[in-house]
Design an enzyme around this catalytic site. Structure first.
Site, PDB file in Angstrom:
ATOM      1  N   ARG A   1       3.985  -0.048   7.834  1.00  0.00           N
ATOM      2  CA  ARG A   1       3.441  -1.345   7.404  1.00  0.00           C
ATOM      3  C   ARG A   1       4.536  -2.249   6.795  1.00  0.00           C
ATOM      4  O   ARG A   1       4.273  -3.012   5.861  1.00  0.00           O
ATOM      5  CB  ARG A   1       2.310  -1.172   6.372  1.00  0.00           C
ATOM      6  CG  ARG A   1       1.106  -0.421   6.870  1.00  0.00           C
ATOM      7  CD  ARG A   1       0.346  -1.196   7.938  1.00  0.00           C
ATOM      8  NE  ARG A   1      -0.952  -0.602   8.188  1.00  0.00           N
ATOM      9  CZ  ARG A   1      -1.184   0.402   9.040  1.00  0.00           C
ATOM     10  NH1 ARG A   1      -0.191   0.921   9.728  1.00  0.00           N
ATOM     11  NH2 ARG A   1      -2.405   0.864   9.208  1.00  0.00           N
TER      12      ARG A   1
ATOM     13  N   SER B   1      -7.679  -1.905   5.547  1.00  0.00           N
ATOM     14  CA  SER B   1      -7.196  -1.090   4.424  1.00  0.00           C
ATOM     15  C   SER B   1      -6.641  -1.994   3.326  1.00  0.00           C
ATOM     16  O   SER B   1      -5.745  -2.786   3.586  1.00  0.00           O
ATOM     17  CB  SER B   1      -6.060  -0.170   4.868  1.00  0.00           C
ATOM     18  OG  SER B   1      -6.512   0.735   5.846  1.00  0.00           O
TER      19      SER B   1
ATOM     20  N   GLU C   1      -1.932  -3.137   0.322  1.00  0.00           N
ATOM     21  CA  GLU C   1      -1.439  -3.486   1.654  1.00  0.00           C
ATOM     22  C   GLU C   1      -1.720  -4.963   1.941  1.00  0.00           C
ATOM     23  O   GLU C   1      -0.994  -5.618   2.668  1.00  0.00           O
ATOM     24  CB  GLU C   1      -2.160  -2.604   2.685  1.00  0.00           C
ATOM     25  CG  GLU C   1      -1.433  -2.507   4.001  1.00  0.00           C
ATOM     26  CD  GLU C   1      -2.367  -2.532   5.179  1.00  0.00           C
ATOM     27  OE1 GLU C   1      -2.637  -3.640   5.692  1.00  0.00           O
ATOM     28  OE2 GLU C   1      -2.817  -1.457   5.605  1.00  0.00           O
TER      29      GLU C   1
HETATM   30  N1  EPU Z   1     -10.842   9.925   3.934  1.00  0.00           N
HETATM   31  C1  EPU Z   1     -11.787  10.286   3.017  1.00  0.00           C
HETATM   32  N2  EPU Z   1     -12.603   9.308   2.504  1.00  0.00           N
HETATM   33  C2  EPU Z   1     -12.511   8.006   2.895  1.00  0.00           C
HETATM   34  C3  EPU Z   1     -11.533   7.645   3.835  1.00  0.00           C
HETATM   35  C4  EPU Z   1     -10.691   8.617   4.352  1.00  0.00           C
HETATM   36  O1  EPU Z   1     -11.895  11.441   2.634  1.00  0.00           O
HETATM   37  O2  EPU Z   1     -13.287   7.203   2.387  1.00  0.00           O
HETATM   38  C5  EPU Z   1      -9.988  10.963   4.530  1.00  0.00           C
HETATM   39  C6  EPU Z   1     -10.455  11.237   5.961  1.00  0.00           C
HETATM   40  O3  EPU Z   1     -11.436  12.205   6.012  1.00  0.00           O
HETATM   41  C7  EPU Z   1      -9.182  11.690   6.631  1.00  0.00           C
HETATM   42  C8  EPU Z   1      -8.099  10.924   5.896  1.00  0.00           C
HETATM   43  O4  EPU Z   1      -8.659  10.489   4.664  1.00  0.00           O
HETATM   44  O5  EPU Z   1      -8.977  13.059   6.433  1.00  0.00           O
HETATM   45  C9  EPU Z   1      -7.556   9.772   6.716  1.00  0.00           C
HETATM   46  O6  EPU Z   1      -8.592   8.851   6.987  1.00  0.00           O
HETATM   47  P1  EPU Z   1      -8.574   7.888   8.297  1.00  0.00           P
HETATM   48  O7  EPU Z   1      -8.333   8.678   9.520  1.00  0.00           O
HETATM   49  O8  EPU Z   1      -9.776   7.034   8.228  1.00  0.00           O
HETATM   50  O9  EPU Z   1      -7.264   7.030   8.126  1.00  0.00           O
HETATM   51  P2  EPU Z   1      -6.612   6.332   6.849  1.00  0.00           P
HETATM   52  O10 EPU Z   1      -5.361   7.045   6.522  1.00  0.00           O
HETATM   53  O11 EPU Z   1      -7.628   6.206   5.778  1.00  0.00           O
HETATM   54  C10 EPU Z   1      -5.127   4.721   8.291  1.00  0.00           C
HETATM   55  C11 EPU Z   1      -4.805   3.257   8.342  1.00  0.00           C
HETATM   56  C12 EPU Z   1      -5.914   2.487   9.055  1.00  0.00           C
HETATM   57  C13 EPU Z   1      -6.078   3.060  10.442  1.00  0.00           C
HETATM   58  C14 EPU Z   1      -6.398   4.559  10.321  1.00  0.00           C
HETATM   59  C15 EPU Z   1      -6.492   5.230  11.659  1.00  0.00           C
HETATM   60  C16 EPU Z   1      -3.442   2.756   6.393  1.00  0.00           C
HETATM   61  C17 EPU Z   1      -3.367   2.118   5.065  1.00  0.00           C
HETATM   62  N3  EPU Z   1      -4.623   2.726   7.004  1.00  0.00           N
HETATM   63  O12 EPU Z   1      -6.263   4.880   7.451  1.00  0.00           O
HETATM   64  O13 EPU Z   1      -5.480   1.144   9.182  1.00  0.00           O
HETATM   65  O14 EPU Z   1      -7.116   2.403  11.144  1.00  0.00           O
HETATM   66  O15 EPU Z   1      -5.336   5.222   9.580  1.00  0.00           O
HETATM   67  O16 EPU Z   1      -5.221   5.388  12.193  1.00  0.00           O
HETATM   68  O17 EPU Z   1      -2.426   3.253   6.902  1.00  0.00           O
HETATM   69  C18 EPU Z   1      -5.519  -1.032   8.201  1.00  0.00           C
HETATM   70  O18 EPU Z   1      -4.307  -0.900   8.048  1.00  0.00           O
HETATM   71  O19 EPU Z   1      -6.152  -2.068   7.873  1.00  0.00           O
HETATM   72  C19 EPU Z   1      -6.279   0.094   8.749  1.00  0.00           C
HETATM   73  C20 EPU Z   1      -7.602   0.093   8.835  1.00  0.00           C
END
Ligand code: EPU
Length: 339
Positions: A165, A239, A335
């Protein structure tokens, strides 16, 4: 000359949809219009904010400067051979529309990035990413206008210095360039990226036997629609926080205390922790105060259900950061760009 509007509400140009007035507002659709604004010495003394799709910012007060909305459109093929294609997109094209153009033409590389809000011009700014793919994986070059001189400059991939990012446009070259078009290098013979667990299980659920670009795009759209609020219905900016990176030592200690914690190991040996998990664990997910709160399906996303003020959402983000720091000794970073 393009119209310069005064004391204009730009609420509808942002996906958070909080009330905000800007002192001056103008829109440009090509390089000539942009250069004409940049040559206005008086106007250029104002603080400048370039607006794309307005999907990664939160206004906590009125903007006392000039907001310039980038509407440069157009998608064209620059070069192609049997296996690859270079495609240029105007910075003002909607990102998802661009992805759909690629999917429809069987050009592979951006299908994992389906349904990300915002415009093409903003995609390199923060090296957007999702489901195992980042812009840097398909980026070729971009054209930008230097604000000070009005001159066109081409940036290749190395010069953008992409990180998680991050890019030069958020760091050393911040506020110095306006991105006008981006060139992507896509593939005619797809190498699918289904490394991200959720995509594989979604494809299974969809009973897809032969993976195609379209199938991956559909899988990503399904996952995003389930987990993330549609900004057309509920104000949000994706995010709100970045996933924090911590040392292996701090990780070992935390892992003992929180064995269920969600994380990814980085090549550097450091650990990236899922901020959504941390915030969720502390009970913030789905909490609501008045017209704003934390989304019910993804704790990383703060939402505006209707008429909230940006300042309230910002204050909520500060409370979340405090609680994460206190409980996990981890400093979250926003972010979303705050104004
Ligand atoms: N998780 C939870 N609770 C939640 C959210 C997530 O326990 O409320 C856990 C999930 O179960 C999983 C882990 O956290 O084990 C990761 O969650 P997820 O796959 O949803 O991805 P993220 O790391 O929360 C990132 C990006 C998103 C992108 C997703 C999918 C960042 C800041 N965010 O989210 O990007 O869509 O991966 O690749 O890197 C954005 O930047 O606006 C965005 C939505």
């Amino acid at each position: 000359m393009i119209a310069i509007e005064k004391n204009k509400s730009i609420k509808k140009y942002t996906t958070f949809g909080v009330p905000v007035l800007t002192k001056y507002f103008a829109q440009f659709s090509d390089l000539e219009e942009l250069k004409s604004v940049l040559s206005d010495k008086k106007l250029m003394k104002e603080e400048l904010l370039i607006l794309g799709g307005g999907s990664n910012l939160l206004f906590t007060k009125n903007f006392e400067g000039l907001v310039l909305k980038n509407n440069i459109k157009g998608i064209s093929i620059e070069e192609e051979n049997d296996s690859e294609v270079l495609i240029r997109s105007g910075a003002g094209e909607n990102w998802h529309d661009f992805v759909m153009y690629c999917v429809d033409n069987d050009f592979a590389g951006v299908e994992n990035l389906s349904l990300i809000p915002g415009n093409v011009g903003a995609s390199p700014m923060q090296n957007i990413g999702a489901y195992g793919v980042e812009i840097k994986d398909v980026f070729h070059s971009l054209e930008a206008i230097e604000i000070k001189t009005g001159k066109l400059r081409i940036f290749n991939k190395e010069e953008c210095n992409f990180g998680y990012r991050e890019s030069v446009f958020k760091n050393s070259q911040k506020n110095e360039f306006i991105i006008t078009s981006v060139v992507f290098k896509l593939y005619k013979t797809p190498t699918f990226n289904v490394s991200y667990g959720a995509i594989g299980s979604e494809l299974k659920k969809m009973k897809v036997e032969n993976i195609t670009i379209k199938a991956i795009s559909d899988a990503v759209i399904n996952i995003r629609q389930r987990k993330l609020p549609d900004p057309k219905k509920i104000g949000n900016a994706g995010s709100f926080f970045k996933n924090p990176v911590i040392s292996a030592e701090q990780f070992e200690d935390l892992k003992l205390r929180f064995p269920q914690m969600s994380y990814y190991k980085l090549p550097s040996g450091e650990m990236k922790i899922a901020a959504g998990w941390l915030i969720d664990y502390l009970g913030w997910k789905g909490t609501r105060k008045g017209d704003y709160g934390v989304h019910k399906n993804q704790a990383l996303v703060l939402v505006n259900y209707g008429e909230s003020e940006g300042k309230d959402i910002y204050d909520l983000s500060s409370l979340i950061m405090k609680s994460v720091l206190k409980n996990f000794q981890i400093t979250l970073e926003r972010e979303v760009n705050i104004f």
